[in-house]
Design a protein around this motif. Sequence first.
Motif, PDB file in Angstrom:
ATOM      1  N   ARG A  78       0.833  -1.209   0.000  1.00 20.63           N
ATOM      2  CA  ARG A  78       0.000   0.000   0.000  1.00 20.63           C
ATOM      3  C   ARG A  78       0.862   1.251   0.000  1.00 20.63           C
ATOM      4  N   LYS A  82       0.906   4.060  -3.015  1.00 21.18           N
ATOM      5  CA  LYS A  82       0.607   5.473  -2.768  1.00 21.18           C
ATOM      6  C   LYS A  82       1.780   6.377  -3.149  1.00 21.18           C
ATOM      7  N   GLU A  85       1.980   6.742  -6.921  1.00 20.18           N
ATOM      8  CA  GLU A  85       0.938   7.622  -7.445  1.00 20.18           C
ATOM      9  C   GLU A  85       1.308   9.096  -7.306  1.00 20.18           C
ATOM     10  N   ASP A 320       0.053   3.350   5.937  1.00 21.17           N
ATOM     11  CA  ASP A 320      -0.108   4.162   4.716  1.00 21.17           C
ATOM     12  C   ASP A 320      -0.735   5.517   5.031  1.00 21.17           C
ATOM     13  N   GLU A 322      -1.295   9.314   5.280  1.00 12.83           N
ATOM     14  CA  GLU A 322      -0.972  10.263   4.205  1.00 12.83           C
ATOM     15  C   GLU A 322       0.210  11.166   4.538  1.00 12.83           C
ATOM     16  N   ILE A 325       3.288   9.092   3.883  1.00 14.99           N
ATOM     17  CA  ILE A 325       3.498   8.957   2.433  1.00 14.99           C
ATOM     18  C   ILE A 325       4.062  10.251   1.878  1.00 14.99           C
TER      19      ILE A 325
END
Length: 338
Positions: A78, A82, A85, A320, A322, A325
């Motif tokens: 995951r 992320k 992306e 994961d 945010e 990330i």
Amino acid sequence: MKGILLVNLGSPKSPTAKDVKPYLDEFLMDKRVIDMPYILRAFLVKGIILNTRPKKSAEAYQKIWWPEGSPLIVISQRQHKKVQEKVDIPVALAMRYGEPSIKTGIQELKNKGVKDILMIPLYPQFAMATTETIDVLAAEIIKKHFPDINLTSFPAFYKRKEYTEALAASIKGHLEGFDYDHILFSYHGVPERHIRKSDVTKSHCKMDGQCCSTASKAHEFCYRHQCLETTRQVTELLGIPQEKHSSSFQSRLGPDKWLQPPTDATVNGLAEKGIKKLAVVTPAFVADCLETLEEIGMEAHHEFLQRGGEEFRTIPCLNDDEMWIDAMVTWINEWKSK
């Protein structure tokens, strides 16, 4: 072209003794995990541990295994998805032990035209048995199989503000509505000799209660200092008073002297001293795994309640999240722009 290789610990293929055994063999035979001469290490691991531990470890993995697979692998996937992306260069995922291997990850990036790799070991604090073993193996693989690839390893990020702010925000969110009496920062344990071996000054690290707070070049590779510094920075960001938090070290193996104090004894002691509401965070990991989900979330939880504690909250790893990330994305973009 530039590319990113995220590297975590790894996991057995399944929660069965059959698959746990080769995983433990690869992991424990690593000379930076059990730093004994090969013959003694082989006797201990192959002659003793692998004849008894796989079944017990498999039973522990069965308690925390997800329908999708190993939590550590699923969460790492995951994270990988992320991050990919949010950046415009290739990102691959690898594990130090098991699959996908570091060699597989490098090959994946090479197949996409990558010549310059930033490898990010997913450990906030440096340790022989984590960051160093990844760096050494990756360098060996590059030299043997990919001499045309340039590999840069991202250093321990325990004091980078993007990480500490993400960790603090995550802890704050998971503590919402929980009027805790104490918060324990539990880090993965290592033998004390690992700290001394990593001391570049060969004289600073004495683990006497003073050396970790005394400025030194040794701190760049001192796991104990970096753990305590993580606690200090995060508790300052959260405004947690000194008397309401402490640090400990979990997951001991064998009779050697390991970093103190041990998490199990600390949790039990807090309950016996009258602490009723305890929160535990595990900042040595960025993905939940056996050590966080079973050792803390189940075993420590049970022991705390057995000794008079009333409420126990396990704070998840960054996983994961945010902000976490985005922290990695920030570091990647900084490196990419150089």
